[in-house]
Design an enzyme around this catalytic site. Structure first.
Site, short mmCIF file in Angstrom:
data_model
loop_
_atom_site.label_atom_id
_atom_site.label_comp_id
_atom_site.label_asym_id
_atom_site.label_seq_id
_atom_site.Cartn_x
_atom_site.Cartn_y
_atom_site.Cartn_z
CG ASP A 138 -2.29 0.15 0.98
OD1 ASP A 138 -3.05 0.37 1.92
OD2 ASP A 138 -2.67 0.05 -0.20
NE ARG B 143 -11.84 6.47 -6.88
CZ ARG B 143 -11.30 7.05 -7.96
NH1 ARG B 143 -10.18 7.70 -7.88
NH2 ARG B 143 -11.91 6.98 -9.11
CE LYS C 267 -12.28 16.44 2.14
NZ LYS C 267 -13.33 15.81 2.90
CG ASP D 209 -2.51 0.80 7.37
OD1 ASP D 209 -1.93 1.82 7.73
OD2 ASP D 209 -3.15 0.72 6.29
#
Lengths: 569, 204, 704
Positions: C309, C383, C396, C540
């Site tokens: 990641d 998103r 946003k 994570d």
């Protein structure tokens, strides 16, 4: 040893390699079900066979079903061959008027020919009618070889395929191998043999009057046809008791070269074809080089030992320059005899041109070691390839750990199931060979069969069980195997050696085929190249030395030292 | 599982017919038609008829002829015709074929060779004895002897036949087969052919 | 790697003493049955002891000889037990240190866990159940593994990680998981318990190092099968040797046959195998990695591809708002204000940094949330996040998502597979819909490695926020090391491809997946696995959980969510993604140690044969003395020397088994050559020398 001798050896081996390479492409095509130049003639025959047998050639089998097919076919073969022998006295084509073969001998012989061993506890010209030789022995020479190669095909598919549920169709494999590979080459070879002097007649024998006025009855028969498939299929069962030493089976140096060529041809080609099938010729090459080294070193040792001669006889005034000639034929010479002996025990053929029982201790140690290792360089038709691959799997497992990865061979991981099956197969050999040998030396009936006393006698027994277990068929022929004890135990040895090995191999194939192939990377254990060859050599020598060192020490090794100090038994 | 029984039996029968009957019979037919001499054993004949095969060795016991190698073949003991374990020595019995199967540390072998060597020495042989002269062949039917062996017998044969030695030697040398292409095979002498040539010499 | 106070030297006398006692306790046949090779050794030791006693009484053969053989055979078994006991002992020391952290803690549990009214009852930490909610205040020890549902606190996790610097744990986002045994330093948090007593992380860690309940890993099983097979083979060899020897005129005593048997069977690797396994797990913990199964460690050695990641692993992860860039016709302040409002309900660090920047740079007061406002939560699929107010729809999020939404108000554009790469892209592209200055700004931000966040008000584009992302230093050389081992590194990020490319080249990864949703990650892992490759990933966040579970090796960061830690099969307490290199190294080292010692053990047999076989038969066949190439003094001393060597080699190799064979990140071919020479060839040669030395000593001491 002479330069000319080594040149003879080199020529034959070069001939084998040169013809094996194109043949490997042909075999790879048979394996993959492709057509070839013989298809126009043979395809209709092939399809006819399938139609009559109810075989759907498009349907493949799982490894389990493949094994069932193998067993069914073998049982059918056993029953038919047994019946042939037991009824040969009432069946036609029995010009010498032989009796029915005894029950335990028939049992032993039937198992022997089904398993590609061709161990013969009998002399062909004194026991088997022409019909039995043709219908029983010749047929199974073809079929046992085809069966061996079929099993090898299944095993190779396990490596070539990824996540596959099937390993092929046993009936298709056996039929195609017999029709396209064995039969055509055998036909050509048989006719060449006849041209070179090998008899082919249905007469039983011919009587002649010698120059001195004595009568000599010369046994005859249809032997060229049998000789061809005997060598080509790495069977080794001769028409006559003396096998390929008999001048009719092997008249001259040319037929001898052809015999050696024939017995090496398909095993060598199979190894190269293996490389083609898995898409990496170097894989096959690494294995072939390992096999070649072991074979040629063996040739060298035999050649050297036999050329040095027998100390005891030299002391009596014999000319040492010709080497040990007891049990050898003049027309072949020491070099070709050494090559034949090493090749016949390296392949699992078992035909002989010299009596192994009369070899010097070290000269006899080589064929003994070859068969103790299971005849895997290059091994019998099919059986040699899968036998060697099992050893390679064990080697890769131990060494593979050393590069810090779960061991894998050709992209397939070697895990618990694989080790279980591989160890089971590997275990069969010492269990049968050492077990039966140990039992035999305790039994009077077995000891009575020995032709030589002392360590050489021990060698005779161990050689017998090793040979039958490895499905070789050669012998220290002084051993009289035609007793109930030996007929039975040797028969069992052949049975275990073939099926207790082939069934785990098929189970292995099933498991490996279903695995996903992992791609190679910089971290993969290299199975090509000199390092791998060295590793294989080390593992093979150490593995078999560890199992058989005591037996060998008490047999040929001590005999060698005793010979040097002049002792005799 | 039962579905495998039919192909097993049928294919067995088909291949038995093909490879057990058709194949050998076809080869036999072609061989007999095209190569009858080889197919029938490469027999050698004289005016009296077939005297042997060019490929099969024979036992020569008289001094007039060159001797073959010792042979370990056996024959049924005529005194015990029904007991298959009772056999007598019958060198070059071409209805059988065997070697001695004696190993290099066998006392039997050493004794046998010693006896043969002593016999030769008694007959006047000097120097080293050719190895093939006192060792048995693998088949017991080896038709050849080494050139050294043949030449060593020249004196005795010439004496028995009352011929000059060099004439006999010439016959021997004419019958030495060498290596084909200088490479293939071993130097050898076919004993039957040699003896036939010898007979031809004497009769001419 | 943190300095771990639990590390100890190889020969801590306390451990040695405990191990010696344990070795005797392990003589129990029921315990030894797990190890077939040593079990056989123990069984035959009993037999030889029987013969020794018989010799003492009847003097049929030399009791001195059979006595010594029995003695050394027992010690072979004891040495093997000792090896295992030492390895376990070191592990137990770790476990005991960990256990101390689980002292009897008192917890403040909310009686009603659904309705967090202020009723708190004090209970023992042992009595907490999954689902309970507890209040942990400054100075309290967190009573069990759980998830923060409310609040933020700084926590001292040194009990687990050894790192005394405190870490921030907060509700929402990726750092909501806490571990029992750690201490809250400031503020307070409400924690929902997620693991019952007995299956917490500490418990699992303890189980891993206490070898007693350890299960054999797959590769260990396969190796055990090999060793058992070899044992059987040698058993056959020795048993059949008796009749064969009898034929040859030698009567072999059972004692001598047993001596041969024990020398031949792979006692060296048989005795050290479990020690190697336990030591491997122990080594893992020294590197601050907890594995939940040994299987995962072995898989680590086989990894082909590494999925990392970006946020949090390759970069520091705290993207901070750095500047507001408005489009023409909009003031910075207006953009800042809109951004602030859209981020009011945003609990993520990014959102908070936007609020903070707007406040600090433009002195905009943070209004409270109007009651009629509806919060639009951020989802990984859309998103986008934002706020719906009367009259204003503030959004946003990712630039292409905002643009797509602006084009078709309210709904996000459908996904489309771009082909080959399998990366799903939105239908709208920046070029179609945005003004030129906006495009330039986005490009500038992306190329510098930052993340552009577009802001829109009621469908009208306002501007872009520059979030800065920082790549962790010294990551490049670690990735180069991985490459040398044949491992491919792949960076995964939700960023757009330009940003991703910039960061990828800065970090030095082999490949990257841009604009990747969690489904993309999962799909990539599945694709690699279809191709037969093993894939490891670090993660994570909760959205990492499915991928962590699917991967062959899933390493969750200690600073991650509970879901991530549950899904993976390893936890890195240092939260260092490059820790995977160490993990891979340990996995490989474990396998390498097994392989090397197995090779050594088998190769040893060659020399032992040359010692024993002539000794057995030289009376009948003096000629076999030619095989006595070591020139051993007598047949009895030869056999005894071999047996002694066989026993002593186990002890001699214990340090190597515990430390592991030296591992270097090089290709397989050179590794093989090196190890084959040292352990293969060495294994053949060393016993020749060893047996000879022992033989000289024995004959000097007149022991045989």
């Amino acid at each position: 040893m002479t330069f000319v001798g080594w040149l003879q050896i080199a020529i034959v081996l070069a001939l084998v390699l040169a013809t094996a390479i194109p043949l490997s492409g042909y075999i790879a095509g048979i394996y993959a079900g492709k057509d070839n130049f013989l298809s126009p003639v043979l395809r209709p025959v092939e399809r006819g066979f399938y139609w009559l047998a109810g075989v759907d050639e498009t349907r493949e089998q799982s490894s389990f079903l493949y094994a069932i097919a193998l067993i069914a076919f073998s049982i059918a073969g056993f029953v038919s061959l047994y019946a042939l022998q037991r009824f040969q006295n009432v069946l036609p084509l029995n010009p010498q008027g032989f009796d029915a073969v005894g029950a335990d001998l028939a049992f032993n012989t039937s198992i022997s020919f089904i398993t590609n061993t061709n161990w013969q506890n009998y002399g062909g010209e004194t026991t088997m009618s022409h019909l039995t030789q043709m219908l029983g022995l010749t047929v199974h020479n073809f079929l046992s070889a085809a069966t061996g190669l079929a099993i090898a095909f299944a095993f190779v598919r396990a490596f070539a395929r990824s996540s596959a549920a099937t390993v092929g169709n046993f009936w298709v494999d056996v039929t195609r191998v017999s029709l396209y590979i064995l039969l055509p080459i055998a036909i050509v070879l048989a006719l060449v043999f006849v041209a070179l002097g090998v008899p082919q007649t249905l007469a039983g024998s011919v009587d002649v009057t010698t120059l001195e006025g004595a009568k000599q009855t010369i046994s005859m028969g249809p032997m060229a046809s049998q000789e061809a498939i005997k060598q080509l299929g790495t069977n080794g069962g001769g028409f006559f008791n003396a096998n390929s030493a008999h001048p009719f089976e092997n008249p001259n140096a040319w037929t001898n070269i052809l015999q050696i060529w024939a017995l090496l041809l398909i095993p060598v080609a199979s190894v190269i074809a293996f490389g083609r099938a898995v898409g990496d010729l170097r894989q096959g090459r690494a294995i072939l080089i390992t096999m070649a080294i072991l074979l040629i070193v063996g040739v060298g040792v035999i050649y050297w030992a036999e050329s040095a001669g027998t100390l005891g006889l030299t002391a009596l005034g014999l000319d040492p320059s010709a080497g040990n000639l007891e049990g050898k034929e003049i027309r072949f010479g020491q070099a070709m005899s050494a090559l034949f002996t090493s090749a016949t025990t390296g392949t699992g053929t078992g035909a002989v041109i010299t009596m192994h029982d009369s070899l010097t201790p070290l000269g006899g140690l080589v064929p003994l070691f070859n068969i103790l290792a299971g005849c895997i360089w290059p091994g019998g038709v099919g059986a040699g390839l899968y036998g060697f691959l099992v050893v390679a799997i064990v080697a890769v497992f131990v060494a593979g750990l050393m590069v810090g990865r779960t061991p894998e061979y050709l992209g397939k991981k070697i895990e618990s199931r694989e080790m279980k099956l591989a160890m089971f197969a590997v275990l069969i050999y010492p269990m049968v060979v050492l077990g039966f040998s140990g039992a035999s030396v305790l039994l009077k009936t077995a000891l009575d069969s020995l032709n030589n006393a002392g360590p050489h006698g021990l060698s005779e027994i161990i050689y017998a069980y090793a040979s039958t277990n490895a499905n070789n068929g050669s012998a220290f022929a002084g051993l009289n195997g035609a007793t109930p004890w030996f007929n039975t135990t040797l028969g069992l040895a052949m049975l275990f050696g073939r099926f207790a090995y082939a069934i785990p191999v098929l189970a292995l194939a099933g498991g490996l085929a279903a695995k996903k192939k992992a791609p190679a990377s910089a971290g993969t254990f290299p199975t090509t190249g000199p390092l791998f060859v060295g590793l294989l050599l080390g593992v093979i020598v150490i593995l078999y030395l560890l199992q058989y060192f005591p037996a060998l020490a008490l047999g040929p090794v001590v005999e060698h030292f005793l010979m040097l100090s002049g002792k005799a038994f | 599982m039962l579905s495998q029984i039919r192909p097993a039996i049928v294919l067995l029968v088909l291949f038995t017919a093909l490879t057990g009957l058709a194949y050998p019979l076809a080869i036999t037919g072609i061989a007999q038609a095209v190569m009858p001499n080889q197919a029938n054993g490469s027999l050698l004949t004289t005016s009296a008829g077939p005297v042997g095969s060019a490929l099969i060795g024979q036992n020569f016991a008289t001094d007039k002829y060159f001797h073959s190698r010792p042979s370990a073949t056996q024959a049924q003991d005529p005194a015990h015709p029904d007991d298959s374990s009772k056999t007598i020595d019958a060198p070059y019995n071409a209805a059988n074929s065997t070697g001695s199967n004696l190993g290099p540390t066998s006392q039997k072998l050493l004794d046998r060779v010693k006896a043969d060597v002593d016999a030769r020495r008694a007959a006047g042989a000097t120097g080293v004895i050719p190895a093939d002269a006192v060792t048995t062949s693998a088949s017991g039917l080896d038709p050849h002897i080494s050139p050294e062996n043949a030449l060593a017998q020249v004196a005795a044969v010439a004496k028995a036949r009352n011929l000059p030695e060099d004439k006999v030697r010439a016959v021997v040398e004419a019958n030495i087969e060498g290596r084909a292409l200088g490479l293939i095979g071993e130097p050898r002498v076919n004993v039957l052919r040699l003896n036939m040539a010898l007979d031809a010499l004497t009769s001419s | 790697m943190s300095t771990n106070a639990k590390a100890q030297g190889l020969f801590d006398p306390k451990i040695i003493r405990a191990a010696a006692l344990d070795a005797l306790r392990k003589l129990d046949p029921r315990k030894l049955a797990k190890n077939p090779v040593i079990f056989v050794t123990e069984a035959v030791s009993l037999v030889v002891t029987g013969f020794f006693i018989r010799d003492l009484i009847t003097h049929e053969s030399s009791p001195l000889f059979s006595g010594q053989i029995a003695f050394w055979l027992w010690f072979t078994v004891l040495f093997a037990n000792f090896a295992e006991a030492v390895a376990e002992g070191r592990g137990k020391a770790q476990a005991d240190a960990l256990r101390k952290t689980r002292s009897d803690t008192r917890a403040k549990r909310y009686v009603d866990s659904k309705n967090l009214s202020e009723v708190i009852q004090p209970v023992n930490a042992q009595d907490l159940r999954v689902g309970d909610v507890v209040l942990v205040e400054a100075g309290d020890i967190i009573p069990g593994d759980g998830e923060i549902i409310e609040g933020v606190a700084s926590v001292n996790e040194s009990a687990i990680t050894g790192e005394s610097a405190p870490v921030i744990r907060e509700a929402g986002g990726d750092r909501s998981a806490v571990t029992g045994g750690t201490t809250v330093l400031s503020d307070h948090i409400k924690v929902r318990i997620t693991a019952a007593q007995g299956s917490t992380f500490i418990d699992r860690m303890i189980a891993l190092v206490e070898g007693a309940e350890r299960q054999k890993t797959p590769n260990e099983l396969a190796l055990s099968i090999l060793l058992s097979g070899l044992t059987l083979i040698f058993l056959i060899v020795c048993v059949t040797l008796w009749p064969i020897a009898a034929y040859s005129g030698t009567v072999l005593s059972v004692t001598v046959l047993i001596a041969l048997l024990v020398c031949l069977i792979p006692t060296t690797i048989g005795g050290l195998l479990s020690a190697i396994g336990v030591a491997g797990m122990d080594r893992l913990i020294r590197f601050n990695v907890i594995a939940t199964s040994g299987r995962a460690v072995e898989a680590a050695g086989d990894v082909d591809t590494l999925l990392l990641d970006k946020t949090g692993t390759i970069t520091f992860g705290n993207r901070m708002a750095d500047e507001f860039i408005p489009v023409a016709g909009v003031t910075e302040r207006a953009l800042a204000e809109a951004a602030l409002i859209a981020s009011l309900a945003d609990e993520t660090p990014e959102g908070r940094s936007i609020v903070a920047l707007a406040k600090s740079r433009y002195e905009i007061a943070a209004p409270s949330l109007p009651p009629e406002a509806t919060v639009v939560e951020f989802t990984a699929q859309t998103r986008i996040s934002g706020l719906d107010m009367p009259g204003r729809v503030l959004r946003k999020g990712a630039v292409d998502a905002i643009l797509a939404q602006s084009a078709t108000t309210g709904t996000a554009a459908p996904m489309r597979n771009s082909g080959g790469a399998g990366v799903l892209v939105r239908q709208a592209t920046i070029g179609d819909l945005a003004p030129a200055d906006f495009r330039q700004a986005v490009d500038r931000i992306s190329r510098s490695g930052g993340t552009p966040l577009a802001v829109s008000d009621s469908g009208r584009l306002l501007g872009v926020i520059h979030l800065k992302d920082i790549v962790k230093p010294d990551i490049r050389p670690r990735f180069a090391e991985l490459r040398a081992m044949g491992i491919k590194t792949v960076m995964v990020t939700g960023d757009n491809p330009i940003t991703a490319a910039a960061i990828a080249s800065e970090a030095g990864v082999d490949d990257f997946l841009a604009q990747a949703t969690p489904e993309d990650k999962l799909a990539y892992i599945r694709r690699e696995q279809q191709g037969g490759r093993l894939i490891a990933m670090c993660g994570d966040g909760t959205n990492d959980a499915p991928a962590l579970a699917q991967a062959d090796v899933g390493v969750a960061m200690q600073t991650g969510t509970q879901a991530a830690r549950e899904a993976g099969n390893m936890v890195d307490l240092d939260s260092d993604p490059t820790k995977l290199i160490e993990i891979v190294g340990i996995g490989k080292q474990l396998l390498m140690t097994r392989g090397s010692l197995t090779t050594f053990s088998i190769a040893n047999d060659v020399a032992k044969y040359f010692a024993i076989i002539p000794a057995l038969f030289v009376t009948t066949y003096p000629e076999l003395g030619a095989l006595n190439i070591m020139g051993l003094s007598s047949d009895k001393s030869a056999i005894l020397s071999a047996v002694i060597f066989n026993a002593l080699i186990i002890i001699a190799l214990i340090p190597l088994a515990l430390k592991g064979v030296a591992y270097r990140p090089v290709g397989a071919a050179s590794l093989l050559r090196r190890n084959l020479l040292i352990y293969g060839l060495g294994g053949v040669i060393v016993p020749f020398i060893g047996i000879k030395i022992i033989d000289v000593l024995i004959s000097a001491l007149h022991l045989a």
